[in-house]
Design a protein around this motif. Structure first.
Motif, short mmCIF file in Angstrom:
data_model
loop_
_atom_site.label_atom_id
_atom_site.label_comp_id
_atom_site.label_asym_id
_atom_site.label_seq_id
_atom_site.Cartn_x
_atom_site.Cartn_y
_atom_site.Cartn_z
N PRO A 127 0.82 -1.22 0.00
CA PRO A 127 0.00 0.00 0.00
C PRO A 127 0.85 1.27 0.00
O PRO A 127 2.01 1.27 0.44
CB PRO A 127 -0.81 -0.12 1.29
N GLN A 128 0.30 2.33 -0.50
CA GLN A 128 0.91 3.66 -0.48
C GLN A 128 -0.01 4.59 0.32
O GLN A 128 -1.23 4.49 0.23
CB GLN A 128 1.07 4.19 -1.91
N LYS B 87 7.75 -0.85 5.91
CA LYS B 87 8.18 -0.53 7.28
C LYS B 87 7.47 0.73 7.75
O LYS B 87 7.59 1.79 7.12
CB LYS B 87 9.69 -0.34 7.33
N ILE B 88 6.74 0.60 8.83
CA ILE B 88 5.99 1.71 9.41
C ILE B 88 6.58 2.05 10.77
O ILE B 88 6.80 1.18 11.60
CB ILE B 88 4.50 1.35 9.56
N LYS B 89 6.84 3.34 10.98
CA LYS B 89 7.40 3.79 12.25
C LYS B 89 6.47 4.82 12.89
O LYS B 89 5.94 5.69 12.21
CB LYS B 89 8.78 4.41 12.03
N GLY B 90 6.30 4.67 14.18
CA GLY B 90 5.50 5.62 14.94
C GLY B 90 6.28 6.14 16.13
O GLY B 90 7.08 5.41 16.72
N ARG B 91 6.05 7.41 16.49
CA ARG B 91 6.70 8.00 17.66
C ARG B 91 5.67 8.83 18.42
O ARG B 91 4.96 9.65 17.84
CB ARG B 91 7.88 8.88 17.27
N SER B 92 5.60 8.56 19.72
CA SER B 92 4.69 9.30 20.59
C SER B 92 5.48 9.97 21.71
O SER B 92 6.38 9.37 22.29
CB SER B 92 3.64 8.37 21.20
N MET C 87 -3.02 5.02 9.87
CA MET C 87 -3.72 4.54 11.06
C MET C 87 -4.84 3.57 10.70
O MET C 87 -5.03 2.55 11.38
CB MET C 87 -4.26 5.72 11.87
N ASP C 88 -5.56 3.88 9.64
CA ASP C 88 -6.63 2.98 9.19
C ASP C 88 -6.06 1.63 8.77
O ASP C 88 -6.65 0.58 9.05
CB ASP C 88 -7.41 3.60 8.03
N PHE C 89 -4.90 1.67 8.12
CA PHE C 89 -4.26 0.42 7.68
C PHE C 89 -3.81 -0.41 8.89
O PHE C 89 -4.04 -1.62 8.93
CB PHE C 89 -3.06 0.73 6.78
N ILE C 90 -3.19 0.24 9.87
CA ILE C 90 -2.74 -0.48 11.07
C ILE C 90 -3.95 -1.10 11.79
O ILE C 90 -3.90 -2.25 12.24
CB ILE C 90 -1.98 0.48 12.02
N ALA C 91 -5.02 -0.34 11.88
CA ALA C 91 -6.22 -0.83 12.57
C ALA C 91 -6.83 -2.04 11.86
O ALA C 91 -7.48 -2.88 12.50
CB ALA C 91 -7.25 0.30 12.67
N SER C 92 -6.59 -2.15 10.55
CA SER C 92 -7.14 -3.27 9.79
C SER C 92 -6.26 -4.52 9.84
O SER C 92 -6.69 -5.60 9.45
CB SER C 92 -7.34 -2.87 8.32
#
Length: 363
Positions: free
Chosen positions: A282-283, A326-331, A291-296
């Motif tokens: 996906p792009q 590769k998906i990266k998140g930072r909080s 976020m929608d992709f991660i939730a799915s």
């Protein structure tokens, strides 16, 4: 006359039998009492109490930046005349040291100082240069027999493994797994940890506990302290003593019990390999799409949920390398700490007594 004599004889015979039975019962009671006394004496002299060793302390990390957590803890425990051990950064090294230095006197208190981030793995390795401690990584090391077994003579059921970490007691699964790592055959030590933050080297106390309150935002996308103070106030409506805006702008305890804020950054790294997949990689153009992709994706969502931080509180980026997404998140986590103080008498911190069940949990 004969009938009277027979009656008197019968009565005398009955009295004689009663006397015999009574004397027998008294004899039995005396014998039982003597046996009870003997048993009681045997219990009191059964085994001498085992003398436990003086407390030892493992300092499991080094300070970075402006932090003085480990140095302050080292000074604190040295002032208590505890034996301090440095340079042990893994569960493997801690157990190995305990085995190598075991004596006829089992360990009494084993203190482990670890400045962990409650939203990440512990700042402690499972084995030397191995993965950081989580419930999963530590259990894996135990299952694969990578950890040494604690020597039976090293501990007793009265041995306490005391962790000076942040909110470790809130992670029940991890505490239970840590306990299983320190079991020696049929001897099970007690694991002691707190649901509060441990603070060493404070301006007013060398060691105190503080209650944490959290608010999150996507890293580099702060809504500002005013909005954050409103959000955290809404999140903790029962807390009436803290002025949230002031606390979020305060970096240290300027008077005893004053709330202040520290900051954490929590990263999440997710990966999907499409090498053997019929699906296209996906792009994404917007944060909401990621976020929608991660939730799915159930597996990806579970990884995010392990942090206990909402999905929308991360700043998400992604790259595609060969067949991998590769998906990266930072909080960013703002943690308001409210030092525990005595509710009466002079204003002072509550003493971090590890025997106090209101402060520490024991497993």
């Amino acid at each position: 006359m004969k009938q009277n004599i027979l009656k008197v004889g019968s009565v005398m015979g009955l009295l004689l039998l009663i006397g015999v039975f009574t004397s027998c019962n008294n004899a039995k009671k005396e014998n039982n009492q003597e046996l009870g006394n003997i048993a009681s004496i045997e219990e009191t002299i059964e085994k001498p109490a085992v003398e436990l060793r003086k407390p030892i302390v493992f300092i499991t990390g080094n300070d970075k930046g402006n932090s003085h957590f480990y140095d302050s803890a080292r000074v604190f425990f040295k002032q208590k005349n505890y034996e301090v051990i440095n340079g042990k950064y893994s569960v493997e090294e801690i157990i190995s040291w305990m085995n190598e230095n075991a004596t006829k006197n089992p360990y009494g208190e084993v203190h482990i100082v670890n400045n962990n981030n409650p939203f990440k793995a512990m700042a402690l390795e499972t084995v030397v240069n191995g993965e950081k401690v989580t419930t999963e990584t530590l259990q894996k090391a135990i299952n694969e027999k990578k950890l040494p077994l604690v020597k039976t003579e090293a501990i007793t059921d009265d041995t306490k493994i005391i962790f000076h970490s942040n909110q470790l007691a809130a992670n029940t699964n991890l505490v239970n797994t840590l306990k299983s790592a320190f079991i020696a055959e049929n001897k099970v030590p007690q694991i002691v940890a707190s649901t509060y933050y441990n603070v060493f080297g404070g301006e007013f106390s060398n060691h105190y506990l503080a209650k944490p309150y959290y608010v999150f935002y996507p890293t580099a996308n702060s809504p500002g302290k005013v909005d954050l103070s409103k959000e955290i106030a809404k999140k903790y409506p029962e807390e009436k003593e803290i002025v949230w805006f002031d606390a979020l702008n305060n970096e240290r305890e300027r008077y005893i019990g004053e709330p202040y804020t520290i900051q954490h950054t929590v990263p999440v790294n997710l990966e999907l390999d499409y090498h053997n997949s019929d699906n296209e990689i996906p792009q994404f153009e917007m944060q909401e799409e990621i976020m929608d992709f991660i939730a799915s994706e159930e597996d990806l969502l579970k990884e995010v949920q392990k942090t206990n931080i909402p999905l929308e509180k991360f700043r998400w980026t992604y790259v595609v390398k060969n067949s991998k997404l590769k998906i990266k998140g930072r909080s960013s986590v703002l943690c308001v700490l409210k030092p525990l103080t005595k509710p009466y008498g002079d204003l002072e911190h509550v003493k971090p007594d590890t025997n106090n069940k209101r402060l520490y949990a024991m497993k």
